[in-house]
Design a protein around this motif. Structure first.
Motif, PDB file in Angstrom:
ATOM      1  N   GLN A 176      24.539  95.489  81.704  1.00  5.57           N
ATOM      2  CA  GLN A 176      23.621  95.920  82.754  1.00  5.57           C
ATOM      3  C   GLN A 176      22.217  95.386  82.437  1.00  5.57           C
ATOM      4  OE1 GLN A 176      24.613 100.239  82.292  1.00  5.57           O
ATOM      5  NE2 GLN A 176      25.023 100.149  84.495  1.00  5.57           N
ATOM      6  N   GLU A 201      22.984  98.838  74.067  1.00  7.89           N
ATOM      7  CA  GLU A 201      23.675  99.250  75.288  1.00  7.89           C
ATOM      8  C   GLU A 201      24.957 100.025  74.976  1.00  7.89           C
ATOM      9  OE1 GLU A 201      24.325  97.065  79.567  1.00  7.89           O
ATOM     10  OE2 GLU A 201      24.922  95.983  77.773  1.00  7.89           O
ATOM     11  N   ARG A 233      18.690  97.045  83.066  1.00 11.37           N
ATOM     12  CA  ARG A 233      18.158  98.172  82.298  1.00 11.37           C
ATOM     13  C   ARG A 233      16.929  97.803  81.482  1.00 11.37           C
ATOM     14  NH1 ARG A 233      22.468 101.496  78.858  1.00 11.37           N
ATOM     15  NH2 ARG A 233      20.566 102.740  78.560  1.00 11.37           N
TER      16      ARG A 233
END
Length: 743
Positions: free
Chosen positions: A443, A416, A446
């Motif tokens: 997140q 990430e 994702r």
């Protein structure tokens, strides 16, 4: 509005008529196309200004065969009428008409398209044209004269091989076999070359040949009988549970021994018989299931998404083991660039070596050139760190490391930080909940699952696992990646084991339970493989996967579904793991693995070594787990005890919406576990050959037979609901609203 299926006609100044089959994109032989073809041929034969006829296809293809949609749109009787009528028409107006005919083949000429071409008096094709008769893959046989004309063009031995294996051949090979008469150097020259051949036929410069009358390529009848006998025996051995290949051989034999016209009559009768068999309906189900997997509600069903499609040019594969190297291989073969990440140089070198070995095997099989192999290897870059300069160029990541949650969590936390915000981050986990893997991400939405099956560069299925948070555009583009690397992608929901592994976890457990009840394990494998049609039995499969992997995966299911799993702490797998007998990779497991003369591994039953393992497992199961000793178990009992728990779990998956469509479960079972395609997939088989009421009743019987293990067999509410309502399992989602009382 686009024009419907038809044919068009034009006549040039030299008197050559060109009939164009027009049903984009592949010019399938819809009944309207066949009708138009007949009418235009009859017109050409009656016109004084026409000397010869060329048949070709619109766009990039000649013809991909009979319109398969007609099998679903029309009754079987109507389809039989269409096929029988077309066979007679092709003989009368294409092969024996007043004017000579030539097929101009580009793209594909498969099935009925190949048969149309074979009925012409000559054939011209482009170098890359693809010609063949794949009808047996749909549970039928060629019905437009293919069983008669192909052997007459290429010889009986070659014709049998092409038809029975559904193999197609390209232009140069087709020419060397005698399947086509001329090759046009370029697609642009195809029509001109075909017209020249047509004029030569019309003038007598080239002898007009009616394929159905030819016997010069056929072997003498005594040799032909021997060849047909060998083919029949090999077919029975290779496919013991299907009849349509044998019907095909019968039709070919009738023509070889009694002449082409008699062969056509035998072909029509054999086609009609094959169309009545369960395998035909089952294989058509698989055909449509495969084509329906890419249509996902809210993603690829015509829904317009705000995020444009991503460029998918570079993939990063994390982990160069067997799975990671396979994923990298498939990506390289699809023309992508690959970044391979490993933790040290030794592992990285091993991963690169595996990729080269995978590609080298393609070279040895003639499917890849050395030059292309080296070009592919130039697109591979090995790295040991998450360098931004490498990972900023990546469009999609596939993590393929060992099934350790903490390790996977750290990897995605690192990814990430170094990948672009629009980069797809996917995990190849086979059982772990993807939201658990994403817990350390900023997140977590994702992440998406990209579950390949081993060996990843060979196995055709890709399970795309999405959670409730997964953006639709990420699912859409992972579907595109799957198609790009020539996989059949199936979108599934997020849970332990997802669709395939979850549905099939009872498969091996049921086998272990039966063995603990005293049923011979090798008999179980034999029945499941030979009688039912799986590629290998459950014990042989455990050896192939690896006993250590099986123990780990089985543990996940014991934790997630304790109420309906079977586990024996002194069971066979536990004992084999203690002995470090992990199956093929250690040359010992349920079988012993010896190298043969051709250096191929052969599975050998070593009863002296494995017998004590089964005895100890059965003793513990019968003494401490309440497993009864079964006597007089039939082959049918074995099949039902092995597969009905699998169907039961598939019903739970349907009820929970883990798979969107029952056909997705069908194609997934065939492409991952090797469920026999001629049985139509797991759900189709359950409906067509068993039925919900029978399955539910038998599971209840098994639950009573194994009272302390009853949870393993008790039918789920979805299955009971279908049994109660009398609806097929494939339609149960529309009716399943609330649980029903136990029957």
């Amino acid at each position: 509005m686009a024009p419907g299926p038809t044919c068009t006609l034009s006549v040039d100044r030299q008197g050559v008529a060109t009939i164009v089959l027009t049903n984009p994109p592949v010019n399938a032989l819809h009944p309207d196309v066949l009708s138009a073809l007949q009418n235009l041929l009859e017109e050409c034969h009656s016109r004084a200004d026409v000397k010869a006829v060329v048949i070709t296809g619109s766009g990039k293809n000649f013809c991909a065969g009979f319109d398969i949609a007609q099998f679903a749109a029309q009754s079987p009787e109507k389809v039989k009428e269409s096929v029988s009528g077309a066979s007679q028409i092709l003989t009368r107006v294409l092969e024996e008409g007043a004017k000579p005919t030539v097929a101009a083949i580009q793209g594909v000429a498969l099935g009925g398209g190949c048969e149309v071409a074979a009925a012409c008096n000559a054939r011209v094709c482009t170098p890359d044209a693809k010609i063949g008769l794949p009808e047996l893959q749909l549970g039928i046989i060629p019905g437009f004269g293919g069983t008669q004309r192909l052997p007459r063009l290429v010889g009986l031995q070659t014709g049998l091989e092409l038809i029975l294996t559904s193999k197609s051949v390209k232009g140069a090979k087709a020419h060397s076999l005698g399947l086509v008469d001329e090759i046009a150097k370029t697609p642009q020259e195809l029509l001109a070359t075909a017209k020249a051949v047509a004029l030569d036929l019309a003038s007598g410069k080239r002898k007009r040949v009616r394929t159905l009358d030819r016997e010069d390529r056929l072997e003498p009848k005594d040799i032909a009988k021997m060849i047909l006998g060998i083919a029949r025996e090999q077919t029975k051995k290779r496919a013991p549970n299907v009849q349509h290949p044998l019907l095909c051989i019968d039709a070919i034999e009738a023509g070889v021994l009694n002449g082409g016209k008699a062969g056509l009559a035998a072909e029509t009768a054999a086609f009609n018989e094959a169309a009545r068999l369960p395998a035909h309906k089952a294989l058509v189900n698989i055909f449509f299931a495969m084509r329906g997997t890419k249509k996902v509600k809210g993603v690829s069903d015509g829904t317009k998404l705000a995020v444009p499609k991503r460029k998918l040019g570079t993939v990063a594969v994390i982990g160069g083991g067997l799975m990671g190297s396979g994923i990298a291989t498939a990506s390289l073969e699809a023309g992508m660039s690959v970044v391979l990440k490993e933790i040290n140089q030794k592992f990285l070198d091993a991963g690169v070596s595996r990729i080269r070995s995978n590609l080298t095997s393609r070279v040895k099989k003639g499917k890849l050139t050395e030059q292309k192999l080296e070009q592919m290897m130039q697109r591979l870059k090995g790295v040991l760190t998450y360098d931004r300069r490498d990972f900023q160029q990546v469009d999609i990541v596939v993590e393929a490391v060992i099934e350790v949650v903490g390790l996977k969590q750290q990897i995605f936390k690192d990814l990430e930080e170094v990948c672009r915000p629009d980069c797809i981050l996917s995990t190849n986990t086979s059982t772990i909940d993807i939201t658990l893997i994403a817990q350390k991400m900023r997140q977590p939405e994702r992440i998406i699952g990209a579950h390949f099956f081993s060996p990843a560069h060979v196995m055709p299925l890709l399970e795309i696992v999405r959670s409730s948070q997964t953006p639709a555009d990420v699912t859409r583009d992972l579907l595109r990646y799957g198609s790009q690397i020539r996989k059949t992608p199936v979108v599934v929901g997020n849970c332990t084991g997802f669709a395939v592994n979850r549905v099939f976890f009872p498969y091996t457990m049921a086998a272990m339970l039966l063995a603990d009840a005293g049923v011979d394990a090798f008999r179980i494998d034999r029945v499941v493989q030979r009688a039912f049609g799986m590629p290998i039995g459950p014990f042989r499969l455990t050896d192939l996967v690896g006993g250590d992997v099986s123990k780990h995966v089985g543990g996940n299911f014991l934790l997630s579904f304790p109420e309906r799993t079977y586990g024996n702490p002194s069971g066979q797998i536990a004992q084999l793991n203690d002995k470090k007998w992990f199956g093929e990779k250690t040359a010992r497991g349920f079988y012993r693995y010896d190298k043969g003369e051709k250096k191929r591994t052969k599975a050998v039953k070593d009863l002296e070594a494995i017998g004590p393992v089964f005895q100890k497992s059965a003793q513990h199961a019968q003494t401490h787990l309440g497993v009864p000793s079964l006597l007089g178990v039939s082959d049918r009992d074995i099949v039902e005890m092995i597969f009905y728990p699998v169907v039961n779990e598939a019903c739970r998956v349907l009820a929970e919406g883990i798979v969107e469509k029952p056909k997705d479960m069908d194609i997934a079972s065939v492409m991952s576990m090797g469920f026999p395609a001629y049985r139509g997939g797991l759900v189709h088989w359950a409906d067509a050959e068993c039925g919900a009421a029978h399955i539910a009743a038998r599971l209840q019987t098994f639950a009573k037979m194994f009272p302390q293990q009853s949870g393993f067999f008790v039918p789920c509410e979805y299955l009971l609901n279908c049994a109660y309502r009398g609806v097929p399992l494939s339609q149960g989602q529309a009716f399943y609203q609330s649980p029903v009382s136990r029957l």
